[in-house]
Write a protein that holds these residues in place. Structure first.
Motif, short mmCIF file in Angstrom:
data_model
loop_
_atom_site.label_atom_id
_atom_site.label_comp_id
_atom_site.label_asym_id
_atom_site.label_seq_id
_atom_site.Cartn_x
_atom_site.Cartn_y
_atom_site.Cartn_z
N UNK A 46 0.91 -1.27 -0.02
CA UNK A 46 -0.04 -0.05 0.06
C UNK A 46 0.79 1.14 0.05
N UNK A 47 1.86 1.04 0.74
CA UNK A 47 2.91 2.38 0.83
C UNK A 47 3.66 2.46 -0.57
N UNK A 48 3.90 1.32 -1.07
CA UNK A 48 4.52 1.54 -2.61
C UNK A 48 3.58 1.90 -3.65
N UNK A 49 2.42 1.79 -3.36
CA UNK A 49 1.39 2.34 -4.44
C UNK A 49 1.24 3.97 -3.99
N UNK A 50 1.98 4.50 -3.32
CA UNK A 50 1.77 5.98 -2.76
C UNK A 50 0.56 6.09 -1.89
N UNK A 51 -0.22 5.49 -1.47
CA UNK A 51 -1.44 5.77 -0.57
C UNK A 51 -0.75 6.41 0.75
N UNK A 52 -1.73 7.43 1.14
CA UNK A 52 -1.21 8.16 2.14
C UNK A 52 -1.37 7.44 3.38
N UNK A 53 -0.76 7.74 4.62
CA UNK A 53 -0.66 7.16 5.90
C UNK A 53 -2.00 6.96 6.33
N UNK A 54 -2.89 7.68 6.32
CA UNK A 54 -4.29 7.48 6.64
C UNK A 54 -5.10 6.27 6.07
N UNK A 55 -4.78 6.33 4.68
CA UNK A 55 -5.34 5.31 3.84
C UNK A 55 -4.77 4.00 4.15
N UNK A 56 -3.37 3.85 4.41
CA UNK A 56 -2.60 2.55 4.70
C UNK A 56 -3.26 2.17 6.13
N UNK A 57 -3.43 2.94 7.13
CA UNK A 57 -3.86 2.63 8.40
C UNK A 57 -5.31 2.18 8.22
N UNK A 58 -6.01 2.75 7.49
CA UNK A 58 -7.28 2.31 7.35
C UNK A 58 -7.65 1.05 7.03
N UNK A 59 -6.61 0.60 5.97
CA UNK A 59 -6.79 -0.82 5.26
C UNK A 59 -6.15 -1.71 6.53
N UNK A 60 -5.01 -1.51 6.93
CA UNK A 60 -4.52 -2.39 8.06
C UNK A 60 -5.43 -2.57 9.27
N UNK A 61 -6.36 -1.39 9.84
CA UNK A 61 -7.21 -1.62 11.01
C UNK A 61 -8.40 -2.55 10.12
N UNK A 62 -8.83 -2.46 9.04
CA UNK A 62 -9.73 -3.26 8.41
C UNK A 62 -9.25 -5.03 8.52
N UNK A 63 -7.85 -5.11 8.16
CA UNK A 63 -7.30 -6.52 8.17
C UNK A 63 -7.32 -6.94 9.62
N UNK A 64 -6.85 -6.08 10.35
CA UNK A 64 -6.74 -6.48 12.00
C UNK A 64 -8.19 -6.84 12.86
N UNK A 65 -9.22 -6.27 12.18
CA UNK A 65 -10.66 -6.22 12.71
C UNK A 65 -10.96 -7.65 13.01
N UNK A 66 -10.60 -8.48 12.38
CA UNK A 66 -11.29 -10.23 12.69
C UNK A 66 -10.75 -10.53 14.14
N UNK A 67 -9.50 -9.89 14.70
CA UNK A 67 -8.87 -10.36 15.70
C UNK A 67 -9.84 -9.41 16.92
N UNK A 68 -10.05 -8.22 16.56
CA UNK A 68 -10.70 -7.32 17.49
C UNK A 68 -12.42 -8.04 17.81
N UNK A 69 -12.86 -8.43 16.50
CA UNK A 69 -14.15 -9.02 16.79
C UNK A 69 -13.98 -10.30 17.68
N UNK A 70 -13.00 -11.04 17.39
CA UNK A 70 -13.11 -12.17 18.26
C UNK A 70 -12.76 -11.99 19.84
N UNK A 71 -11.88 -11.13 19.94
CA UNK A 71 -11.79 -10.65 21.30
C UNK A 71 -12.70 -9.96 22.01
#
Length: 316
Positions: A218-243
Motif C-alpha cells: 500500500x505504501x509502494x502504491x503511494x497511498x497516504x498514511x491515513x489510507x494505509x492505516x485504514x486498510x490495516x485496521x480493516x485487516x486487523x478487525x477479525x482479531x478485534x471482533x473475536x476478542x
C-alpha cells in the motif's frame, strides 16, 4: 452466508442441551437443603413434605431434569422459592439492569482497548507507546475485586464525587443523569480486565499487519498514511471482533462481584442472593439465561467475523 449461520446455529443446539444438563445437575447437587432454607430448621415434617412435593424434590434427579427442561422449553422456569414469584419475571427485571451495565462497560472496553492498542502498535518505541503498553498490562494484572473496592474508597468515600452503589439516589429526582453517575464506577470496575486484554490483542494484530506485505504494498502504491492505516485496521478487525465477543460474554457472566459490591440490581446480584437463599428454581433459571446469552453472543461474533473475512465462510 446463510448456510454458514445455519450450521453454526445447529451446532449450538447440542451445546445448549449440554449446558442445561450441567446447570441443573450442578445446582441440584450443591450442598444444603432448600427446604430448611425456606421453612427454617424447626418446620414440621408435614410442611416439608408438602413443599417437597410442590417443588418436585421428591422425584429422582433425571425425572426432575426432564420436567424442568420441558417447562423451560415452553418459557416456564418455575416459581422462586424465596420471592414466590415467577422466575422469568424476576430474571427479566434483572437482566435489563445487567445489559445496561454490560453495555456501558463494553463501550469502555472497545474505546479504551482500541485506543491503547492502536497507539501501542503505531508508536511501539515512543514514550507514549510504552505508557499504553504499561497501562494495558496493569489493567490485565489488576484484580477486579480489589479495584472495585479501591474505586469505592477513593471516588465515593474519600472524594465523594460518585455514589457507591445502587442505580438512583434515594433522595434525588432520578433521571438519566443520576443513573449515569451511578453507572460510572461499576462500569469502570467491570471493564478493567477486558480492556487490557482487548488492547493487547488489537495491538499485536495491528502491529503484525503494519509490518507485513500488505502495508508495504500500500505504501509502494503511494497511498497516504491515513489510507494505509485504514486498510490495516480493516485487516486487523477479525482479531478485534473475536476478542471483543469473548470479552462481551465475559462481562455478561463476570459482573457478579461488581453487581454485588455496587448493589446493582442485575442478574449477578440476583443469582448471588438466590444462592444464599438456596432458591434452586431461581438459580437454575438465571444461569440458564446467562448460558443462552453466551451462546447467542458467540453466534453473533461468528456472523460478524464471517461478514468481515470471507475466508471464514469457506473454511466452515
Amino acid at each position: 452466508m446463510t448456510g454458514f449461520l445455519l450450521r453454526r446455529a445447529l451446532l449450538a443446539v447440542p451445546t445448549l442441551l449440554g449446558v442445561t444438563v450441567v446447570v441443573f445437575a450442578t445446582v441440584a447437587l450443591v450442598p444444603g437443603d432448600p427446604l430448611t432454607a425456606f421453612l427454617g430448621p424447626g418446620a414440621p415434617p408435614e410442611a416439608r413434605l408438602e413443599l417437597s412435593e410442590r417443588l418436585g424434590l421428591d422425584r429422582p434427579l433425571p425425572l426432575r431434569y426432564l420436567g424442568w427442561l420441558g417447562h423451560a422449553l415452553h418459557g416456564d422456569l418455575g416459581v422462586s422459592i424465596s420471592a414466590q414469584r415467577p422466575v422469568q419475571e424476576l430474571v427479566g427485571a434483572a437482566v435489563g439492569q445487567t445489559l445496561l451495565l454490560t453495555g456501558a462497560a463494553f463501550l469502555l472496553v472497545l474505546v479504551g482497548g482500541v485506543l491503547l492498542g492502536a497507539v501501542g502498535a503505531l508508536r511501539p518505541y515512543s514514550p507514549l507507546g510504552r505508557v499504553c503498553d504499561a497501562l494495558s498490562t496493569l489493567a490485565v494484572s489488576a484484580p477486579q475485586y480489589s479495584v472495585a473496592l479501591l474505586l469505592i474508597a477513593v471516588f465515593a468515600v474519600r472524594l465523594r464525587w460518585l455514589p457507591a452503589g445502587g442505580t438512583h439516589d434515594v433522595f434525588g429526582t432520578g433521571g438519566p443523569g443520576d443513573l449515569l453517575l451511578h453507572l460510572l464506577l461499576p462500569a469502570a470496575a467491570a471493564a478493567l480486565v477486558p480492556l487490557g486484554l482487548t488492547a493487547k490483542v488489537f495491538r499485536a494484530a495491528l502491529a503484525a499487519v503494519l509490518a507485513g506485505e500488505l502495508a508495504d504494498s500500500l505504501r509502494a502504491r503511494g497511498l497516504s498514511r491515513t489510507a494505509v492505516l485504514r486498510h490495516c485496521v480493516h485487516n486487523a478487525s477479525p482479531a478485534l471482533l473475536t476478542i471483543g465477543g469473548l470479552q462481551l460474554a465475559y462481562l455478561l457472566e463476570g459482573v457478579v462481584f461488581v453487581e454485588t459490591l455496587f448493589a446493582w440490581p442485575g442478574i449477578g446480584r440476583l443469582l448471588f442472593d438466590a444462592l444464599s437463599a438456596r432458591d434452586l428454581p431461581l438459580v437454575q433459571g438465571g444461569v440458564l439465561l446467562v448460558a443462552v446469552a453466551f451462546v447467542g453472543i458467540n453466534l453473533l461474533v461468528d456472523a460478524a467475523h464471517a461478514a468481515v473475512d470471507p475466508r471464514v465462510r469457506s473454511r466452515a
